[in-house]
Write an enzyme that holds these catalytic residues in place. Structure first.
Site, PDB file in Angstrom:
ATOM      1  N   TYR A 123       0.971  -1.076   0.032  1.00  0.00           N
ATOM      2  CA  TYR A 123       0.089  -0.092   0.192  1.00  0.00           C
ATOM      3  C   TYR A 123       0.782   1.228   0.089  1.00  0.00           C
ATOM      4  O   TYR A 123       0.430   2.318  -0.401  1.00  0.00           O
ATOM      5  CB  TYR A 123      -0.866  -0.030   1.181  1.00  0.00           C
ATOM      6  N   LYS A 131      -3.251   8.704   2.742  1.00  0.00           N
ATOM      7  CA  LYS A 131      -4.524   8.424   3.396  1.00  0.00           C
ATOM      8  C   LYS A 131      -4.086   9.061   4.977  1.00  0.00           C
ATOM      9  O   LYS A 131      -5.263   9.426   5.653  1.00  0.00           O
ATOM     10  CB  LYS A 131      -4.749   6.975   3.557  1.00  0.00           C
ATOM     11  N   LEU A 147     -10.984  -0.499  -9.810  1.00  0.00           N
ATOM     12  CA  LEU A 147      -9.933  -0.286 -10.443  1.00  0.00           C
ATOM     13  C   LEU A 147      -9.022   0.433  -9.548  1.00  0.00           C
ATOM     14  O   LEU A 147      -7.755  -0.117  -9.711  1.00  0.00           O
ATOM     15  CB  LEU A 147     -10.348   1.018 -11.668  1.00  0.00           C
TER      16      LEU A 147
HETATM   17  P1  NAD Z   1     -12.245   3.621  -8.502  1.00  0.00           P
HETATM   18  O1  NAD Z   1     -11.205   3.197  -9.609  1.00  0.00           O
HETATM   19  O2  NAD Z   1     -13.373   3.094  -9.049  1.00  0.00           O
HETATM   20  O3  NAD Z   1     -12.370   5.273  -8.129  1.00  0.00           O
HETATM   21  C1  NAD Z   1     -11.019   6.222  -8.293  1.00  0.00           C
HETATM   22  C2  NAD Z   1     -11.488   7.301  -8.765  1.00  0.00           C
HETATM   23  O4  NAD Z   1     -10.624   8.204  -8.544  1.00  0.00           O
HETATM   24  C3  NAD Z   1     -12.085   6.839 -10.178  1.00  0.00           C
HETATM   25  O5  NAD Z   1     -13.364   7.471 -10.709  1.00  0.00           O
HETATM   26  C4  NAD Z   1     -10.734   8.298 -10.948  1.00  0.00           C
HETATM   27  O6  NAD Z   1     -11.288   8.584 -12.118  1.00  0.00           O
HETATM   28  C5  NAD Z   1     -10.622   9.005  -9.615  1.00  0.00           C
HETATM   29  N1  NAD Z   1      -9.382   9.630 -10.073  1.00  0.00           N
HETATM   30  C6  NAD Z   1      -8.131   9.514  -9.902  1.00  0.00           C
HETATM   31  N2  NAD Z   1      -7.236  10.382 -10.271  1.00  0.00           N
HETATM   32  C7  NAD Z   1      -7.971  11.349 -10.578  1.00  0.00           C
HETATM   33  C8  NAD Z   1      -7.796  12.683 -11.044  1.00  0.00           C
HETATM   34  N3  NAD Z   1      -6.604  13.150 -11.033  1.00  0.00           N
HETATM   35  N4  NAD Z   1      -8.722  13.496 -11.161  1.00  0.00           N
HETATM   36  C9  NAD Z   1     -10.048  13.155 -11.042  1.00  0.00           C
HETATM   37  N5  NAD Z   1     -10.295  12.015 -10.639  1.00  0.00           N
HETATM   38  C10 NAD Z   1      -9.205  10.993 -10.342  1.00  0.00           C
HETATM   39  O7  NAD Z   1     -11.867   2.816  -7.131  1.00  0.00           O
HETATM   40  P2  NAD Z   1     -12.311   3.072  -5.628  1.00  0.00           P
HETATM   41  O8  NAD Z   1     -11.833   1.897  -4.961  1.00  0.00           O
HETATM   42  O9  NAD Z   1     -13.880   3.149  -5.881  1.00  0.00           O
HETATM   43  O10 NAD Z   1     -11.772   4.301  -4.951  1.00  0.00           O
HETATM   44  C11 NAD Z   1     -12.378   5.463  -4.292  1.00  0.00           C
HETATM   45  C12 NAD Z   1     -11.891   5.760  -3.072  1.00  0.00           C
HETATM   46  O11 NAD Z   1     -11.992   4.912  -2.253  1.00  0.00           O
HETATM   47  C13 NAD Z   1     -10.565   5.968  -3.230  1.00  0.00           C
HETATM   48  O12 NAD Z   1      -9.927   7.035  -2.299  1.00  0.00           O
HETATM   49  C14 NAD Z   1      -9.603   4.852  -2.566  1.00  0.00           C
HETATM   50  O13 NAD Z   1      -8.710   5.046  -2.193  1.00  0.00           O
HETATM   51  C15 NAD Z   1     -10.720   4.559  -1.317  1.00  0.00           C
HETATM   52  N6  NAD Z   1     -10.866   3.131  -0.921  1.00  0.00           N
HETATM   53  C16 NAD Z   1     -10.719   1.901  -1.692  1.00  0.00           C
HETATM   54  C17 NAD Z   1     -10.752   0.833  -1.355  1.00  0.00           C
HETATM   55  C18 NAD Z   1     -10.550  -0.437  -1.978  1.00  0.00           C
HETATM   56  O14 NAD Z   1     -10.314  -1.509  -1.431  1.00  0.00           O
HETATM   57  N7  NAD Z   1     -11.124  -0.284  -3.343  1.00  0.00           N
HETATM   58  C19 NAD Z   1     -10.942   0.580   0.055  1.00  0.00           C
HETATM   59  C20 NAD Z   1     -10.675   1.865   0.905  1.00  0.00           C
HETATM   60  C21 NAD Z   1     -10.695   3.006   0.361  1.00  0.00           C
END
Ligand code: NAD
Length: 264
Positions: free
Chosen positions: A156, A163, A195
């Site tokens: 990570y 974070k 993704l």
């Molecule tokens: P996801 O890939 O569906 O969403 C990530 C989003 O970030 C995408 O829509 C992407 O377009 C956007 N993004 C990245 N760079 C960008 C930029 N320069 N400008 C505008 N948008 C941008 O994945 P997700 O897992 O749904 O992620 C959403 C949030 O949840 C993130 O903050 C991620 O760290 C957090 N999160 C994810 C998990 C997991 O296991 N998937 C767990 C805890 C937290």
């Protein structure tokens, strides 16, 4: 029970597709009567987000790359013109070079450290400031974080540092906006197959480990994260701000796996 968001309008940032955490949240909010605007990053994502927005009757769909501050300003200028004010914000945006989401944190480059921090941490501060200015009747915002912020998770790496800074930002922003009745909280979600999640090396191993070793013995659904966002963004939680709320099947409380697990 439905209707907790009736009469409320807000912005959801971070839908890439129907597996996105932001989409799980958006759907729950829409089911409860919220009116939503979405941003998307670039045309390719725009094409995927459009039918999702259409499916819940949202017609404000705006391009935004958080590395480009003009596109951020344009989003809020459009929202102000269209709606005048907003009630909530969902920030679910993160990025780091996947070549650095493996191996040692110590090998993170300066360039990727800065980019990761700007997109995954500073963007929330920049956006929160603009959103708070439109929350003229009070409001609530939520960002997404992960337990790799305060405990070491393999691969990570720099995202954990981003974070940790994001969670600290939540507390400072909660203080900054509190007297305006604007609340700021984070949801710390367990691993979800998205993704962004797939960008972390060996994501499947981490997913399975947390699934087996959390108190609930499973991972969480988009609906469960959506339900928590509904609580934090609605009037159900008007006394709550500056919190990092875990939605992770309890994994964050575990110091070591169940002994049965170690014997197999
Ligand atoms: P996801 O890939 O569906 O969403 C990530 C989003 O970030 C995408 O829509 C992407 O377009 C956007 N993004 C990245 N760079 C960008 C930029 N320069 N400008 C505008 N948008 C941008 O994945 P997700 O897992 O749904 O992620 C959403 C949030 O949840 C993130 O903050 C991620 O760290 C957090 N999160 C994810 C998990 C997991 O296991 N998937 C767990 C805890 C937290």
């Amino acid at each position: 029970m439905t209707g907790f968001m009736a009469g409320k309008r807000g912005l959801v940032m971070g839908v890439a597709n129907d597996h996105s955490i932001a989409w799980g949240i958006a759907k729950t909010l829409a089911d409860h009567g919220a009116e939503l605007a979405f941003t998307y990053q670039g045309d390719a994502f725009g094409k995927r987000v459009k039918p999702l927005a259409d499916s819940i009757g949202a017609n404000l769909l705006l391009p935004c790359d958080v590395e480009d501050v003009e596109s951020v300003d344009q989003v809020f200028a459009t929202l102000k013109e269209a709606w005048g004010s907003i009630d909530f914000l969902v920030h679910a945006v993160a990025f780091s070079d996947k070549n650095e989401l493996k191996g040692r944190y110590a090998d993170t480059t300066r360039e990727n450290f800065v980019r990761t921090m700007v997109i995954s941490c500073f963007s929330f501060t920049e956006i929160a400031k603009r959103a708070a200015a439109l929350m003229t009747k009070g409001g609530s915002m939520v960002t997404l974080t992960y337990g790799g912020s305060n405990r070491v998770m393999p691969n990570y790496n720099v995202m954990g540092i981003a974070k940790a800074a994001l969670e600290s930002s939540v507390r400072y922003l909660a203080m900054d906006f509190g007297l305006d009745d604007v609340r700021v909280n984070a949801i710390s979600a367990g691993p979800v197959r998205t993704l962004a999640g797939a960008g972390v090396s060996d994501a499947r191993l981490m997913f399975n480990f947390q699934k087996r070793n959390s108190p609930l013995g499973r991972t969480v659904t988009l609906e469960e994260i959506g339900g928590t966002a509904l609580y934090l963004l609605s009037d159900l939680s008007t006394g709550v701000t500056g919190e990092v709320h875990f939605v992770d099947s309890g994994y964050s409380i575990v110091a070591m796996p169940r002994l049965d697990e170690l014997k197999t």
